[in-house]
Design an enzyme around this catalytic site. Structure first.
Site, PDB file in Angstrom:
ATOM      1  N   GLU A 112      47.634  62.704 -10.101  1.00 46.86           N
ATOM      2  CA  GLU A 112      46.559  61.721 -10.212  1.00 46.86           C
ATOM      3  C   GLU A 112      45.247  62.484 -10.154  1.00 46.86           C
ATOM      4  O   GLU A 112      44.973  63.188  -9.180  1.00 46.86           O
ATOM      5  CB  GLU A 112      46.606  60.723  -9.044  1.00 46.86           C
TER       6      GLU A 112
ATOM      7  N   ASP B 255      37.850  53.625  -1.841  1.00 46.62           N
ATOM      8  CA  ASP B 255      38.118  54.921  -1.237  1.00 46.62           C
ATOM      9  C   ASP B 255      37.479  55.059   0.138  1.00 46.62           C
ATOM     10  O   ASP B 255      36.376  54.573   0.381  1.00 46.62           O
ATOM     11  CB  ASP B 255      37.607  56.043  -2.150  1.00 46.62           C
TER      12      ASP B 255
ATOM     13  N   TYR C 233      52.007  50.992  -8.112  1.00 47.53           N
ATOM     14  CA  TYR C 233      51.461  51.725  -6.972  1.00 47.53           C
ATOM     15  C   TYR C 233      51.318  50.729  -5.832  1.00 47.53           C
ATOM     16  O   TYR C 233      50.466  49.850  -5.876  1.00 47.53           O
ATOM     17  CB  TYR C 233      50.117  52.322  -7.373  1.00 47.53           C
TER      18      TYR C 233
END
Length: 263
Positions: free
Chosen positions: A49, A60, A175
């Site tokens: 990734e 994040d 994911y």
């Protein structure tokens, strides 16, 4: 069949779990970032990734936010991220690369141009965390038509009513975000993850890979044992932030990969 599809078929045939690693393109600088990327497959990484630095990375945590800031301060751009992929592909035509980031840089480049350039650079899939399924016409469907997997995130708050919509146009793999919150915020627990992975797999034939909260080989092993593999990002980025040499970063990655592959 994309490189991602081929990789999962290969792993399944070997009864092996996938290890996916995340790095931020351009962190700590272009050259060292590229050197780390080129060393990942030999360190046991099945899928890379590659983060695209962005000024407002809302999903994040601090570790990856700071990595993005370092990359941007060093002049990293979407174009240079694609260039990294091109240079990687000069020596490796099999390891899948997934670009992970936000829609703004893609929108600014133009979707059609971006997809053409990404495909030409050897990109295999996209994770764009701020485009919900309701916006699939914007990028997801054009990406799929261009031969790129569009990988969607499912989370602990994705209930049974929402899940089919999330899975509808997803390809490559799902994911699963193991914790509620930002990257690097807490530790993943296999006991919590296992029933969620089972719930997702009841509705799709796609592999389910678990990320967020995995920092050690032991956790990589336990999480991969209840899924089709695991993703590690913040822990690797943290090693880079400490100033570890490229060889040290890759040794750290190797330990995590070995943990996942023992599952």
């Amino acid at each position: 069949m994309t490189r991602i599809d081929a990789k999962f078929a290969e792993l399944k045939a070997a009864s092996k779990k996938a290890f996916v690693s995340y790095i931020m393109a351009g962190d700590p600088d272009y050259q060292r970032s590229l050197e780390i990327m080129k060393g990942l497959p030999e360190a046991g990484v099945d899928i890379i990734e590659l983060g695209v630095p962005f000024t407002d990375p809302m999903a994040d945590g601090p570790t990856i936010q700071l990595a993005g800031q370092r990359a941007l301060a060093g002049g990293m751009t979407l174009e240079k991220t694609l260039q990294m992929a091109r240079e990687f592909r000069e020596d490796d035509d099999t390891t899948p690369i997934v670009l992970m980031g936000y829609y703004n840089p893609i929108y600014n480049r133009g979707v059609e141009r971006f997809l053409t350039d990404a495909k030409d650079a050897g990109i295999d899939g996209l994770i764009v965390v701020d485009l919900p399924p309701e916006e699939d016409d914007e990028l997801c469907i054009p990406a799929s038509e261009a031969g790129l997997n569009f990988i969607r995130l499912a989370t602990p708050t994705t209930d049974d009513k929402r899940l089919p919509k999330v899975l509808e146009n997803t390809s490559g793999f799902v994911y699963y975000v193991s914790i509620t919150g930002i990257t690097g915020a807490a530790a993943a627990e296999a006991a919590d993850v296992a029933p969620e992975v089972a719930r997702i797999k009841a509705q799709t034939d796609l592999p389910v890979i678990v990320g967020f909260g995995i920092r050690t080989p032991e956790t990589a092993q336990t999480i991969a044992s209840v899924a089709d593999g695991c993703v590690v990002g913040s822990a690797i980025v943290g090693e880079i932030a400490k100033g570890a040499p490229v060889s040290g970063v890759l040794d750290f990655v190797r330990g995590l990969a070995e943990g996942a592959h023992r599952a």
